[in-house]
Design an enzyme around this catalytic site. Structure first.
Site, PDB file in Angstrom:
ATOM      1  N   HIS A 146      11.641 -11.393  10.943  1.00 42.96           N
ATOM      2  CA  HIS A 146      11.727 -12.292  12.092  1.00 42.96           C
ATOM      3  C   HIS A 146      10.823 -11.798  13.211  1.00 42.96           C
ATOM      4  O   HIS A 146      10.479 -10.623  13.260  1.00 42.96           O
ATOM      5  CB  HIS A 146      13.172 -12.384  12.594  1.00 42.96           C
TER       6      HIS A 146
ATOM      7  N   TYR B  97       7.434  -8.251  15.851  1.00 42.16           N
ATOM      8  CA  TYR B  97       7.573  -8.684  14.465  1.00 42.16           C
ATOM      9  C   TYR B  97       8.423  -7.633  13.770  1.00 42.16           C
ATOM     10  O   TYR B  97       7.969  -6.519  13.522  1.00 42.16           O
ATOM     11  CB  TYR B  97       6.201  -8.811  13.792  1.00 42.16           C
ATOM     12  N   CYS B  98       9.661  -7.985  13.483  1.00 43.98           N
ATOM     13  CA  CYS B  98      10.633  -7.089  12.854  1.00 43.98           C
ATOM     14  C   CYS B  98      10.630  -7.415  11.360  1.00 43.98           C
ATOM     15  O   CYS B  98      11.133  -8.461  10.944  1.00 43.98           O
ATOM     16  CB  CYS B  98      11.999  -7.336  13.493  1.00 43.98           C
ATOM     17  N   ILE B  99      10.045  -6.544  10.555  1.00 45.04           N
ATOM     18  CA  ILE B  99       9.712  -6.857   9.169  1.00 45.04           C
ATOM     19  C   ILE B  99      10.440  -5.922   8.200  1.00 45.04           C
ATOM     20  O   ILE B  99      10.533  -4.719   8.431  1.00 45.04           O
ATOM     21  CB  ILE B  99       8.185  -6.745   8.959  1.00 45.04           C
TER      22      ILE B  99
END
Length: 145
Positions: free
Chosen positions: A103, A117-119
């Site tokens: 997200h 950007y949390c990946i």
């Protein structure tokens, strides 16, 4: 991405990689491969191999997942509104393989655009700078010069 090639790649994924990328799953925070990675290199989509993020844009957001201020190329990620789990979020998917990546949130460093950007690590493969040429990503060496 060609469907037969995608299906071949999907069969090579681990259970967690498949769950994250194909079923929009989430890894546990602080218990994944890249949340604290400090090596220089690029992160590519585990399914398509397309370059997505650079370690130059990675930072410690304290959330337990790899966090980036931006993708290498915005055309390689697609954003969708995500209303699951009683929240309003923006899902990030890979453009080529349609893999769930994680997200994006508007709480990143303001001096770098304000995005986080949390990946999921399971959606990524890391290519260290010294392996870029060997792995066919020589065009990305310039990012680190």
């Amino acid at each position: 991405m060609d469907e037969s090639k995608k299906n071949e790649r999907l069969q090579q994924l681990t259970d967690i990689q498949y769950n994250v990328t194909q079923k929009a799953g989430t890894e546990r925070p602080f218990q994944n491969e890249f949340y604290d990675n400090e090596a220089k290199g690029i992160y590519v989509d585990i399914v398509s191999g397309k370059p997505l993020f650079s370690s130059n844009d990675q930072y410690d957001a304290g959330c337990g997942w790899p966090s980036f201020t931006k993708p290498i190329d915005e055309a390689e990620v697609i954003e969708h509104r995500d209303l699951t789990h009683g929240m309003i979020r923006t899902e990030v998917k890979s453009a080529d393989a349609d893999s769930h990546l994680g997200h994006v949130f508007p709480d990143g460093p303001q001096d770098k655009g304000g995005l986080r950007y949390c990946i999921n690590s399971a959606a990524l493969r890391f290519i260290p700078v010294d392996k870029l040429e060997e792995e066919g990503y020589q065009a990305y060496k310039k990012i680190f010069e």
